[in-house]
Design a protein around this motif. Sequence first.
Motif, short mmCIF file in Angstrom:
data_model
loop_
_atom_site.label_atom_id
_atom_site.label_comp_id
_atom_site.label_asym_id
_atom_site.label_seq_id
_atom_site.Cartn_x
_atom_site.Cartn_y
_atom_site.Cartn_z
N TYR A 220 0.92 -1.28 -0.17
CA TYR A 220 -0.06 -0.04 0.14
C TYR A 220 0.99 1.68 0.21
O TYR A 220 0.31 2.38 0.06
N PHE A 221 2.53 1.44 -0.10
CA PHE A 221 3.11 2.51 0.26
C PHE A 221 3.80 2.34 -1.42
O PHE A 221 3.39 1.95 -2.41
N SER A 222 3.87 3.50 -1.73
CA SER A 222 4.61 4.37 -3.09
C SER A 222 6.59 3.76 -2.52
O SER A 222 6.70 3.20 -2.05
N GLN A 223 6.77 3.85 -3.79
CA GLN A 223 8.55 3.43 -3.71
C GLN A 223 8.84 4.03 -3.06
O GLN A 223 9.79 3.57 -2.30
N GLU A 224 8.86 5.18 -2.63
CA GLU A 224 9.53 6.96 -1.86
C GLU A 224 9.58 6.18 -0.54
O GLU A 224 10.08 5.81 -0.19
N ASP A 225 7.74 5.75 -0.20
CA ASP A 225 8.10 5.66 1.34
C ASP A 225 8.42 4.11 1.53
O ASP A 225 8.66 3.74 2.94
N ARG A 226 8.42 3.09 0.66
CA ARG A 226 9.05 1.25 1.11
C ARG A 226 9.74 1.89 1.29
O ARG A 226 10.85 1.11 2.08
N SER A 227 11.26 2.64 0.78
CA SER A 227 12.65 2.99 0.72
C SER A 227 12.45 3.42 2.32
O SER A 227 13.81 3.07 2.74
N HIS A 228 11.62 4.56 2.27
CA HIS A 228 11.91 5.18 3.58
C HIS A 228 12.03 3.60 4.77
O HIS A 228 12.85 3.95 5.46
N VAL A 229 10.66 3.22 4.67
CA VAL A 229 10.67 1.66 5.22
C VAL A 229 11.62 1.14 5.60
O VAL A 229 11.98 1.03 6.67
#
Length: 275
Positions: A220-229
Motif C-alpha cells: 500500500y506504499f509508494s516506492q519512495e515510502d517503501r525505501s524509507h521504511v
Amino acid sequence: MGCTDADYAYLRELVLEQSANLIDPSRNALFDTKLTPIAKSAGVASLRDFVNLLKNDQPPHLHRAVAEAMTINETSFFRDVKTFNLLRDILLPQLVERRREERRLRIWSAASSTGQEAYSLAILLAEHLPETTSWDVRIFGSDISRKVIEYARAGRYGRLEINRGLPARMLLKYFHRDKEEWEINPRLRAMCEFYPVNLCTPPPSLPTFDLVLLRNVLLYFSQEDRSHVFHTVYQRMADDGYLLLGNAEQAEGSTDLFETEFSSESFFYRPVVRT
C-alpha cells in the motif's frame, strides 16, 4: 447528494498524506462504508458534507480518523503457515542459540493490526522454545491505527477471530474463555507491547530488534515510502537479525540494505553487514 470524483480524490490524497497508504480509485466505495459512521459522529448528514468539513475546518483529529479508518487491518493467527514454519524450525531456533548467553530477544511486528501476529509469535516461543519463558523477551507490535492498538492491548478476541488460524489445542492451552470472547494468557500478553507508529515518519525510540516482521503492508506504499521504511527497519535491526515480508512482497530497491535468502519454501532477509 453523494461524493463527486473530486471529493474521492481529496480523500485519497488525505489518506496518502496522513498514512502513506495508496487507495486505488477502484476502491472509492470503501470510503462510503468506512467513513459514514465517522461523518455521523462528527455531526454531519452526509459523506459529502463531511468532506466539506475536512476541507474547510481542517480538524487534525478527523484527518487522522479518516486515515486510520482506511488502513487495511486484515489479519489472523499464524497467518501464512510457511512463514511460521520457517520461524519455528529455523529462524527462531537460530536466534535462541545465538542469544543463549544474554537470554534476551526483541521482536517487532511492524504492522501488527489487532495483535494476532504478535500473540502468535508469543505462542510459538512458548510452545516450541519453552526455555525462553525465563528470558527477557519483548514483542513490540505497531500500527498506525490507535483503535486497533487498543484492541490488541486487550488481547480479547471473538469466536470468528479465534477460528481463523488458531488450532483448538492452542486455544485451550493459551486462552481463557470469558462469555463470548477468548482472552490471551496473561503471561503471553505481558510479553507483547503495542504502540501507534506511522512507519513513514521518523520512528519513536525503539530497541534493536533480532527479528522484524513487516508483512502485507508494503503493497500500500509508494516506492519512495517503501525505501524509507526499509531504511528505518535496517537502522533498528541487529547485524545478525532477520526480516520477514509478506508472500507478495520483496525488498526491491534495498539490495544495499538486505540480502535475500530462501529456506523452507519461504524467503527471508538479512541486513547487509555495516562497514
